[in-house]
Structure formats: C-alpha cells, structure tokens
Design an enzyme around this catalytic site. Structure first.
Site, short mmCIF file in Angstrom:
data_model
loop_
_atom_site.label_atom_id
_atom_site.label_comp_id
_atom_site.label_asym_id
_atom_site.label_seq_id
_atom_site.Cartn_x
_atom_site.Cartn_y
_atom_site.Cartn_z
N ASP A 141 0.84 -1.21 0.00
CA ASP A 141 0.00 0.00 0.00
C ASP A 141 0.87 1.25 0.00
O ASP A 141 0.48 2.30 0.51
CB ASP A 141 -0.91 -0.02 1.23
CG ASP A 141 -2.03 1.00 1.13
OD1 ASP A 141 -2.57 1.40 2.18
OD2 ASP A 141 -2.35 1.42 0.00
N LYS A 144 2.98 3.45 -5.67
CA LYS A 144 2.42 2.47 -6.62
C LYS A 144 3.47 1.99 -7.62
O LYS A 144 3.39 0.87 -8.08
CB LYS A 144 1.20 3.09 -7.32
CG LYS A 144 0.15 3.63 -6.34
CD LYS A 144 -0.08 2.72 -5.13
CE LYS A 144 -0.77 3.43 -3.99
NZ LYS A 144 -0.72 2.64 -2.71
N ASP A 169 -3.16 -3.04 -2.59
CA ASP A 169 -4.21 -2.01 -2.65
C ASP A 169 -4.03 -1.16 -3.90
O ASP A 169 -2.93 -1.08 -4.46
CB ASP A 169 -4.14 -1.12 -1.40
CG ASP A 169 -5.35 -0.20 -1.28
OD1 ASP A 169 -5.23 0.86 -0.65
OD2 ASP A 169 -6.42 -0.53 -1.84
N ASN A 170 -5.10 -0.51 -4.35
CA ASN A 170 -5.03 0.52 -5.40
C ASN A 170 -4.60 0.04 -6.77
O ASN A 170 -3.98 0.81 -7.53
CB ASN A 170 -4.09 1.65 -4.97
CG ASN A 170 -4.39 2.17 -3.60
OD1 ASN A 170 -3.56 2.09 -2.69
ND2 ASN A 170 -5.59 2.70 -3.40
N GLU A 199 -11.36 4.20 -1.42
CA GLU A 199 -11.84 4.48 -0.07
C GLU A 199 -12.73 5.73 -0.02
O GLU A 199 -12.40 6.77 -0.58
CB GLU A 199 -10.66 4.64 0.92
CG GLU A 199 -9.53 5.53 0.46
CD GLU A 199 -8.42 4.76 -0.25
OE1 GLU A 199 -8.70 3.68 -0.80
OE2 GLU A 199 -7.30 5.24 -0.26
#
Ligand SMILES: Nc1ncnc2c1ncn2CCOCCNC(=O)c1cc(-c2ccc(F)cc2)cc(O)c1O
Ligand SMILES: [Mg+2]
Length: 214
Positions: A141, A144, A169-170, A199
């Site tokens: 997380d 990126k 995540d993401n 989120e």
C-alpha cells in the site's frame, strides 16, 4: 502553526475512539474520512476484504509496505494470533509519528513493529534484523511504482515461500499497471482481483490477491 491532515485524523481518534479498542479506532478514522476529510486509508469497504484475507490465513508473519496513519495496521494487528510477527514500513517520518500514536491508542503497540525507511532499502535487511524467514502475508500500500520492484526484491531475498500471499491495494486507482501485468502473467503466481471502490468514494478500485507458487 497549521496542523496536518494526519494530525487532525489522530485528534479525531483521541476524541472519538476508546483507548484499547481497535474497532472504535477503525470506526473513528472511517467517520473522520467520510464526513470530515478524505485520507488515503484502505477504508471500510476494502478493509473488509483485507480482514477476510487476514482471518482466513491466520498469518504468523506479516509485512505491510506503507503505514500512513496506521489504519490498515490496526485492522490487521487486531486479527493476528498472539505471537505473530508484524512489520510495517513507513517512509515519511511525519506519517510514522502519527501512526505510532494511532496504533498505541488501539492498544496494539506490542503486536506491531513500525520501521521508518524506504521499502527498497529495508527489504534486503529484514531477515537478519528481525529474524524472519519468510512472510505469510504482504500488504502492498505504498508508492504504486514500487509494488513491482519490491515484489521482485522480496522474491530475490527469499522472503516468500510457497503459499505466501501478496495483497495489493489501489491496483485500479491510482493504479499499478506494471505490477498487475507482471503478477497476472507470471507462472509463479495465482492471482485474483477483488473489485471494490476507492476508499470513501464511488470510484472503482480493488485489491489484487496473489499467491506465490514458489
Ligand atoms: N516504506 C515505504 N517505501 C517506499 N515508499 C513509501 C513507503 N511508505 C510510504 N511510502 C510513500 C507512499 O505512501 C503512500 C502511498 N499510498 C498512496 O499514494 C495512495 C494514494 C491514493 C489516492 C490518492 C489520490 C487520489 F486522487 C486517489 C487515490 C489512495 C491510496 O489508497 C493510496 O494508498
Ligand atoms: Mg492504498
């Protein structure tokens, strides 16, 4: 002097959550981010998927890359067995200072080792520094564009074993296209996408769960 958003998030935890009650800390952060100020926590919707992965694995050794304010750190730590090892890496000293206080408010400081520094510098040192052989679960997380190089680094450093799970995540927003391409086409991984939302928003995002096949 002006407060930072992480400082305001911590104040909301100290005002609205009960000391020693991790669920009340998670709830206080979600309420703050939904109704007062958005912040880049994994959030409640993706957080439930994270919870189910952690619960089903009952991991003995967990690595989190990117602590931020400690929201996902608290979500994970509250579900770990008593003698589990949990290391979370945060690059930004300001974020780390807030996260330590959020984790302490939840009463979970004994279960978490928060290390300040860049993932690329620390991953090669984890085995010797923390006496960890391999991780059962890694939650990605952080930056990126570090997901892919750090995954390759963890492979090279022998930190993954047959069955280790990477949860990222993401993967849609902000997105990690090179990581997705690699992990979904590599014969060394079995991957599955859990569709969700960024989120506290209606924007699509999701978690990619990848099992290392060795
Ligand atoms: N130990 C380490 N080593 C290296 N680097 C490290 C590190 N520790 C931290 N860092 C630095 C990066 O930390 C934060 C990374 N997270 C994000 O950037 C993030 C952004 C959004 C977002 C923002 C704006 C939008 F409009 C839409 C989405 C949402 C998310 O859920 C995110 O997680
Ligand atoms: Mg994130």
């Amino acid at each position: 002097t002006q407060s930072t958003r992480p400082q305001r998030l911590l104040s909301a935890v100290q005002k609205n959550a009960t000391r020693g009650d991790p669920c009340s800390v998670v709830r206080a952060i979600d309420d703050f981010c939904r109704h007062k100020e958005w912040a880049m926590n994994v959030g409640d919707e993706k957080g439930c998927i994270l919870d189910s992965v952690v619960s089903e694995m009952n991991p003995a050794a967990v690595l989190e890359l990117g602590t931020y304010c400690g929201y996902s750190t608290v979500r994970i730590a509250r579900l770990l067995p008593p003698d589990a090892k949990f290391i979370t890496l945060e690059f930004n000293p300001g974020f780390a200072a807030i996260a330590r206080q959020v984790i302490a408010w939840a009463g979970l400081e004994e279960k978490v080792q928060l290390v300040e520094g860049a993932s690329g510098d620390w991953i090669p040192k984890i085995k010797e520094q923390f006496g960890i052989k391999t991780f059962d679960l890694v939650f990605l997380d952080h930056w990126k564009d570090r997901y892919l190089p750090d995954t390759k680094l963890m492979e090279e450093c022998g930190l993954l074993r047959k069955g280790s799970v990477l949860l990222a995540d993401n993967v849609i927003c902000p997105g990690t296209p090179d990581y997705l391409e690699y992990i979904r086409s590599s014969p060394k991984y079995e991957s599955r996408y859990f569709k969700s939302h960024l989120e506290y928003t209606k924007v699509e995002d999701g978690l990619e769960k990848s099992i290392f096949l060795g």
